[in-house]
Structures are given as C-alpha cells and as structure tokens.
Design a protein around this motif. Structure first.
Motif, PDB file in Angstrom:
ATOM      1  N   ARG A 224      -5.254  22.591   2.575  1.00 34.10           N
ATOM      2  CA  ARG A 224      -5.749  23.323   3.746  1.00 34.10           C
ATOM      3  C   ARG A 224      -6.980  24.142   3.394  1.00 34.10           C
ATOM      4  O   ARG A 224      -7.899  24.279   4.202  1.00 34.10           O
ATOM      5  CB  ARG A 224      -4.653  24.231   4.301  1.00 34.10           C
ATOM      6  CG  ARG A 224      -3.549  23.499   5.048  1.00 34.10           C
ATOM      7  CD  ARG A 224      -2.705  24.463   5.864  1.00 34.10           C
ATOM      8  NE  ARG A 224      -1.583  23.768   6.481  1.00 34.10           N
ATOM      9  CZ  ARG A 224      -0.332  23.813   6.022  1.00 34.10           C
ATOM     10  NH1 ARG A 224      -0.045  24.529   4.944  1.00 34.10           N
ATOM     11  NH2 ARG A 224       0.622  23.159   6.638  1.00 34.10           N
TER      12      ARG A 224
ATOM     13  N   VAL B 103      -4.747  19.787   7.881  1.00 32.34           N
ATOM     14  CA  VAL B 103      -4.388  18.576   7.151  1.00 32.34           C
ATOM     15  C   VAL B 103      -3.702  17.605   8.113  1.00 32.34           C
ATOM     16  O   VAL B 103      -2.740  17.982   8.779  1.00 32.34           O
ATOM     17  CB  VAL B 103      -3.444  18.900   5.971  1.00 32.34           C
ATOM     18  CG1 VAL B 103      -3.010  17.622   5.265  1.00 32.34           C
ATOM     19  CG2 VAL B 103      -4.124  19.838   4.985  1.00 32.34           C
ATOM     20  N   PRO B 104      -4.178  16.370   8.218  1.00 29.57           N
ATOM     21  CA  PRO B 104      -3.518  15.405   9.104  1.00 29.57           C
ATOM     22  C   PRO B 104      -2.043  15.260   8.739  1.00 29.57           C
ATOM     23  O   PRO B 104      -1.694  15.227   7.553  1.00 29.57           O
ATOM     24  CB  PRO B 104      -4.288  14.104   8.852  1.00 29.57           C
ATOM     25  CG  PRO B 104      -5.590  14.535   8.280  1.00 29.57           C
ATOM     26  CD  PRO B 104      -5.325  15.782   7.511  1.00 29.57           C
ATOM     27  N   ARG B 105      -1.204  15.176   9.741  1.00 26.43           N
ATOM     28  CA  ARG B 105       0.230  15.093   9.505  1.00 26.43           C
ATOM     29  C   ARG B 105       0.676  13.645   9.456  1.00 26.43           C
ATOM     30  O   ARG B 105       0.329  12.848  10.333  1.00 26.43           O
ATOM     31  CB  ARG B 105       0.996  15.820  10.613  1.00 26.43           C
ATOM     32  CG  ARG B 105       2.503  15.856  10.370  1.00 26.43           C
ATOM     33  CD  ARG B 105       3.217  16.599  11.479  1.00 26.43           C
ATOM     34  NE  ARG B 105       4.659  16.495  11.334  1.00 26.43           N
ATOM     35  CZ  ARG B 105       5.512  16.390  12.330  1.00 26.43           C
ATOM     36  NH1 ARG B 105       5.066  16.401  13.575  1.00 26.43           N
ATOM     37  NH2 ARG B 105       6.806  16.293  12.107  1.00 26.43           N
ATOM     38  N   LEU B 106       1.412  13.288   8.415  1.00 26.75           N
ATOM     39  CA  LEU B 106       2.034  11.971   8.317  1.00 26.75           C
ATOM     40  C   LEU B 106       3.369  12.051   9.044  1.00 26.75           C
ATOM     41  O   LEU B 106       4.316  12.669   8.564  1.00 26.75           O
ATOM     42  CB  LEU B 106       2.208  11.561   6.857  1.00 26.75           C
ATOM     43  CG  LEU B 106       2.909  10.232   6.569  1.00 26.75           C
ATOM     44  CD1 LEU B 106       2.347   9.098   7.412  1.00 26.75           C
ATOM     45  CD2 LEU B 106       2.812   9.900   5.088  1.00 26.75           C
TER      46      LEU B 106
ATOM     47  N   HIS C 192       5.197   6.521  11.153  1.00 27.06           N
ATOM     48  CA  HIS C 192       3.787   6.181  11.014  1.00 27.06           C
ATOM     49  C   HIS C 192       3.507   5.654   9.594  1.00 27.06           C
ATOM     50  O   HIS C 192       4.249   5.949   8.649  1.00 27.06           O
ATOM     51  CB  HIS C 192       2.901   7.397  11.263  1.00 27.06           C
ATOM     52  CG  HIS C 192       2.857   7.819  12.698  1.00 27.06           C
ATOM     53  ND1 HIS C 192       1.774   8.484  13.239  1.00 27.06           N
ATOM     54  CD2 HIS C 192       3.746   7.669  13.709  1.00 27.06           C
ATOM     55  CE1 HIS C 192       2.000   8.737  14.512  1.00 27.06           C
ATOM     56  NE2 HIS C 192       3.196   8.265  14.821  1.00 27.06           N
TER      57      HIS C 192
ATOM     58  N   TRP D 212       0.294   5.246   6.695  1.00 23.35           N
ATOM     59  CA  TRP D 212      -1.072   5.488   6.249  1.00 23.35           C
ATOM     60  C   TRP D 212      -1.441   4.391   5.257  1.00 23.35           C
ATOM     61  O   TRP D 212      -0.704   4.132   4.295  1.00 23.35           O
ATOM     62  CB  TRP D 212      -1.203   6.845   5.560  1.00 23.35           C
ATOM     63  CG  TRP D 212      -1.222   8.025   6.490  1.00 23.35           C
ATOM     64  CD1 TRP D 212      -0.884   8.051   7.813  1.00 23.35           C
ATOM     65  CD2 TRP D 212      -1.595   9.361   6.144  1.00 23.35           C
ATOM     66  NE1 TRP D 212      -1.013   9.326   8.317  1.00 23.35           N
ATOM     67  CE2 TRP D 212      -1.454  10.141   7.318  1.00 23.35           C
ATOM     68  CE3 TRP D 212      -2.021   9.973   4.975  1.00 23.35           C
ATOM     69  CZ2 TRP D 212      -1.736  11.507   7.340  1.00 23.35           C
ATOM     70  CZ3 TRP D 212      -2.298  11.331   4.986  1.00 23.35           C
ATOM     71  CH2 TRP D 212      -2.167  12.097   6.168  1.00 23.35           C
TER      72      TRP D 212
ATOM     73  N   GLY E 103      -7.622  12.949   1.151  1.00 21.38           N
ATOM     74  CA  GLY E 103      -6.783  12.289   2.142  1.00 21.38           C
ATOM     75  C   GLY E 103      -5.614  11.563   1.506  1.00 21.38           C
ATOM     76  O   GLY E 103      -4.487  11.608   2.013  1.00 21.38           O
TER      77      GLY E 103
ATOM     78  N   ARG F 140      -2.902   5.156  10.147  1.00 23.99           N
ATOM     79  CA  ARG F 140      -4.159   5.824   9.830  1.00 23.99           C
ATOM     80  C   ARG F 140      -4.772   5.141   8.614  1.00 23.99           C
ATOM     81  O   ARG F 140      -4.050   4.770   7.674  1.00 23.99           O
ATOM     82  CB  ARG F 140      -3.916   7.310   9.517  1.00 23.99           C
ATOM     83  CG  ARG F 140      -5.156   8.059   9.016  1.00 23.99           C
ATOM     84  CD  ARG F 140      -4.802   9.479   8.579  1.00 23.99           C
ATOM     85  NE  ARG F 140      -4.425  10.300   9.699  1.00 23.99           N
ATOM     86  CZ  ARG F 140      -5.274  11.024  10.433  1.00 23.99           C
ATOM     87  NH1 ARG F 140      -6.562  11.021  10.136  1.00 23.99           N
ATOM     88  NH2 ARG F 140      -4.858  11.746  11.445  1.00 23.99           N
TER      89      ARG F 140
ATOM     90  N   VAL G 183      -7.033   5.605   5.355  1.00 24.08           N
ATOM     91  CA  VAL G 183      -7.544   6.629   4.441  1.00 24.08           C
ATOM     92  C   VAL G 183      -8.422   5.921   3.411  1.00 24.08           C
ATOM     93  O   VAL G 183      -7.914   5.317   2.464  1.00 24.08           O
ATOM     94  CB  VAL G 183      -6.401   7.388   3.739  1.00 24.08           C
ATOM     95  CG1 VAL G 183      -6.968   8.487   2.832  1.00 24.08           C
ATOM     96  CG2 VAL G 183      -5.430   7.977   4.763  1.00 24.08           C
TER      97      VAL G 183
END
Length: 270
Positions: free
Chosen positions: A8, A14-17, A21, A23, A38, A129, A131
């Motif tokens: 942070r 910070v993108p949440r997993l 979902h 990544w 990331g 997502r 990365v």
C-alpha cells in the motif's frame, strides 16, 4: 510490516484477489529482484498458486503460509500437464471459490500461453486479471550486457519462438533474415541448428554475431558468444541446455564493450 501494508505504501490501493477470481501473472526472468509489485500482491492473497517450472523457489516462498502450491510446469521432452488440463484446472479452482494465482516465468503473454488461459477463463465466465511480468528475452539479455535495441544498430527487434521449428507451423526464417533486424529466440535450443541454417539460407551472413544466455539473471547463468554459423555447434560442445535465450544480430557485438564495467558495478549493499 505486513506485505499488504508495504505494498500500500508503494502502490496506493492494492487490487483485491477475490474468491472465485484468477490472476494470470508473470514472475519475471528468474531472479526475484525482477518480480513486480503486482505479482507480490497476488502471492500475498492467493489461496492456490498454480506455477510453472521456471518460477524461482524464492518467489514461491513469498506466498501466504496457508496457500497451496500446484505445479503445472511444461518442460520440453518431459511428461507434463497439457495446456487444456491447466486451463481446466484454473476454472475448477475458481468455481470452488478459491483465490487463484496462475504464476508463469517471464510475462504471461510473451510465449507463455497466457492468452490461451485467459480465453478459456473468458469463455467460462471466470473473472480474471492480467499481471504483466518482465520478459526474459529482454531482461535476460540486458543483464548479460546485450541491449535489445541500440541507436545506429537497429530500429526494430524480432521476438520469436523456436519451439515449432520442426513443424508445419514453422516461421518463415528466410523472411526474418531479409529484415536485417536482430532476432531474440525463446525455446530455441532444440532446433537452434535448423534455425541458424534457415537464417543463413535466407541471406543472413554466417559471421553474424550470436549469443546464448542460459539461466538468465540467476547465479548459474552462462553466456556463450559466437557467430550464427558456429553457435549451435559451440552450444553442443559446451553442453548448454534450456532454459535459454538466443540473440542473433549486431546487438550481440555490443556485449564486449559493455560487459566488463557492468559486472564490476554489481556489488551487494553491505
């Protein structure tokens, strides 16, 4: 300080997993020094990490203590999971409500079959997502003092895979040779002799500089510099084996000028 708190401070939010979902992340060329923030965010949050063979154990050690590692490595000539199996497994894990990190060496979209996995997830309605990671073909060469581009040498560079050099889907190497641009090859060791011959048949000079970087960025890295005509034979003599990146073109000649000073400056902070 917890990993997420440290992220942070560097990234802001910070993108949440999220459970369910996936990544699709790149782990870079090998050395954890080239891991992206990331990817670290994904490692800190994932329940399951489906990883390739070339992901460094020090990278995997950054995972949450409770996270499960699933090996999905694909190494040429060895028994391994099929791409369909891997893609199906990502869907299964997501539908089970797991937070999934699919971790690949390099960048997932540079000869990493990340596009195939993303398309499967999209067809199955699984949120995902991308990365990006640092691709081995650029970072590995840079750290071996071979720049991918250099003013006065090249205005473009070709990234190609040598994996299909013995199949019907092979690249038109004569057309590649006619461009005159440097070529950076991934997964080419098995077919290097055939590719070099095709490039020379296409008009590329036999004395064109060529180099192989084995285990790029890692302590066991090896660099062989030769010519297009000799590179395959000298690689056999040195018993070089994958993982390796091959560079062909005038950019390789710059290594002699850059390598010495670059190495002397690579000293650890006391």
């Amino acid at each position: 300080m917890k990993t997420i708190d440290a992220l942070r401070r560097l990234m802001g939010p910070v993108p949440r997993l999220v459970p369910g979902h996936v990544w699709l992340a790149g782990a870079g060329p090998g050395d954890p020094a080239h891991l992206t923030l990331g990817a670290i965010a994904g490692l800190a949050q994932a329940d399951v990490i489906v990883h390739d063979a070339l992901v460094d154990p020090r990278v995997l050690a950054l995972k949450d203590e409770a996270a499960v590692l699933e090996f999905a490595g694909k190494r040429g000539g060895r028994p391994s999971a099929t791409q369909a199996d891997i893609s199906r497994r990502l869907v299964e894990l997501a539908r089970a409500g797991r937070r999934v990190l699919r971790l690949k060496g390099g960048d997932p979209f540079v000869f990493g079959r990340g596009g195939e996995e993303a398309l499967t997830l999209a067809r199955e309605g699984i949120p995902f997502r991308i990365v990006p990671g640092v691709t081995s073909g650029l970072a590995g060469l840079a750290l071996a003092s071979i720049p991918a581009t250099h003013r006065g040498v090249n205005q473009a560079v070709i990234l190609a895979t040598g994996h299909a050099a013995d199949s019907a889907g092979d690249i038109d190497w004569a057309a590649v040779a006619r461009t005159g641009f440097p070529v950076i090859l991934y997964m080419a060791m098995k077919n290097l002799r055939r590719i070099a011959g095709a490039l020379m048949a296409g008009g590329l000079a036999a004395d064109t500089p060529a180099a192989i970087v084995v285990s790029a960025t890692l302590p066991e890295e090896q660099v062989l510099v030769s010519t297009l005509e000799r590179i395959a034979a000298e690689a056999d003599q040195a018993r070089l084996s994958p993982p390796a990146i091959v560079a062909i073109g005038g950019i390789v000649a710059l290594r002699e000028q850059l390598a010495g000073l670059a190495r002397t400056l690579m000293e650890p902070v006391p």
